[in-house]
Design an enzyme around this catalytic site. Structure first.
Site, PDB file in Angstrom:
ATOM      1  CB  SER A   1      -0.033 -10.388  -4.341  1.00 43.96           C
ATOM      2  OG  SER A   1      -0.200  -9.327  -3.434  1.00 43.96           O
TER       3      SER A   1
ATOM      4  CD  GLU B   1      -3.731  -1.593  -1.848  1.00 41.73           C
ATOM      5  OE1 GLU B   1      -4.465  -2.527  -2.186  1.00 41.73           O
ATOM      6  OE2 GLU B   1      -2.504  -1.726  -1.689  1.00 41.73           O
TER       7      GLU B   1
ATOM      8  CD  GLN C   1      -2.044  -3.429  -6.241  1.00 44.13           C
ATOM      9  OE1 GLN C   1      -2.773  -4.242  -5.676  1.00 44.13           O
ATOM     10  NE2 GLN C   1      -1.472  -2.434  -5.612  1.00 44.13           N
TER      11      GLN C   1
END
Length: 397
Positions: free
Chosen positions: A125, A240, A122
């Site tokens: 961030s 998540e 993923q």
């Protein structure tokens, strides 16, 4: 096939598979060994017809009801299932592709994901966009029919072992920050992708920073609609929270290990230790029962929504509670141990590892905000930048 027949099938497979006992990764394995073992395990499950239980058959699943998934989980309990390696791909990326991916994407990407022929990560961030994910600045610039990605991601779990990832990039800086974002599928071996592992306090290097230098992606790599990536991101973050609440990633320091530690140190009858063990046991049961509740909600087709944040928050606190109890019992041995003692470093490792569980999947502060606003109905945090075009926002250099 009835659920009872499926249970016998699952039980027979686990009994003959040679799967190691325990749900946490063995710290004696090197990272590459863990990944190789995880791939082999998942492929063996796929060959046995035990993956993608509720996923449609045309995408590599079994097309069965949620009660079959519950049966599998019950039979898999107590065995290492390499969940840390596959939570992101199968628990988060897969559901997003099922919900928002094109038919071509589902048929092309989901079967190898289920078989672990491809491991996924993923790419969300960034150094300047963590808790405020919508502030991301990685850009996707039009290049003919495709796009060019430029920017940096960070804290990307298992990126150095991943084959593909789902990435958020800004495609329209003239729109407010939540509305000019698009989700892409990225080939982690594509030219311009550079992955650098980050050494953690424990000595492990599961996280990475990922640099994207003019990485080409095609129109078929867009997930959902262009500039509608925030909807895809919200869906993934919800998955998540559900994944972490349904199957919390536990600390290597278990309560059972702490009880054995107390016996070895002659403190099993110490009232302070006994009170600490009792409190941790109650908290552990609460986490387990809540995880079962979340699992039941998901398996009958109900979205637990923001309630999943409760389980994630509680699991992170439990890990720190047990690690602190271990240090209370071990005393100086927790930080200075005999190298000849098996697992002598476990208590120091657990103390360093536990805080990560309160950060992964959203910090405790973020979880409390989610619960306050979306469960308790408290007023939203003030946001003065919600309707301001992204390129006009004041950001740190």
């Amino acid at each position: 096939m009835s659920p009872e027949d499926f249970r016998r099938r699952c039980a027979a497979w686990f009994a003959s598979s040679g799967c190691p006992a325990g749900s946490a990764p063995s710290r004696s394995r090197q990272p590459g060994e863990y990944v190789a073992a995880g791939r082999a395990h998942q492929r063996a499950l796929a060959d046995a017809g035990l993956v993608g239980i509720t996923w449609p058959v045309e995408y590599g699943g079994l097309g069965l009801g949620p009660e079959y998934r519950q049966v599998f989980d019950e039979e898999a309990a107590g065995f290492e299932t390499f969940s840390a390696l596959f939570t992101i791909g199968i628990g988060m990326c897969g559901p997003v592709l099922l919900a928002l991916g094109s038919e071509e994407q589902r048929r092309r990407l989901l079967p190898p994901l289920l078989r672990a022929d491809e491991i996924w990560c993923q790419l969300f961030s960034e150094p300047g966009a963590g808790s405020d994910l919508a502030a991301l600045s990685t850009s996707a610039v039009r290049d003919g029919e495709g796009w060019r990605l430029r920017g940096q991601k960070v804290w990307t779990t298992y990126a150095h072992h991943s084959d593909r990832g789902l990435l958020l990039a800004r495609t329209d800086p003239d729109r407010p920050k939540h509305r000019g974002i698009t989700m892409f599928v990225v080939d982690m071996a594509a030219p311009g992708v550079t992955t650098r592992p980050l050494r953690q306090a424990t000595g492990d290097a599961e996280f990475n920073e990922v640099f994207l230098d003019d990485v080409a992606v095609g129109p078929d790599d867009v997930v959902g609609a262009v500039d509608d990536g925030w909807r895809a991101a919200t869906l993934m973050l919800a998955n998540e929270r559900v994944a972490l609440a349904d199957s919390p990633i536990g600390s290597p320091v278990t309560l059972a290990a702490v009880v054995e530690l107390a016996r070895r140190h002659g403190r099993a009858d110490d009232p302070i230790v006994r009170r600490g063990v009792a409190d941790a046991y109650v908290a552990e049961q609460q986490v387990d029962l809540f995880a079962r509740r979340i699992a039941r909600e998901v398996r009958v087709g109900r979205d637990p929504g923001s309630l999943a944040s409760i389980g994630k928050l509680a699991a992170g606190r439990l890990a720190k509670q047990i690690a602190a109890l271990a240090h209370e019992i071990a005393g100086p041995d927790a930080v200075a141990w005999d190298p000849a003692e098996p697992d002598g470093d476990l208590w120091a490792y657990g103390e360093l590892y536990a805080p990560s569980l309160s950060i992964a999947g959203g910090t405790e502060q973020i979880q409390r905000t989610v619960l306050g606003e979306r469960v308790l109905g408290l007023p939203r945090e003030p946001a003065t930048d919600r309707d301001v075009p992204f390129r006009e926002l004041r950001r740190s250099p």
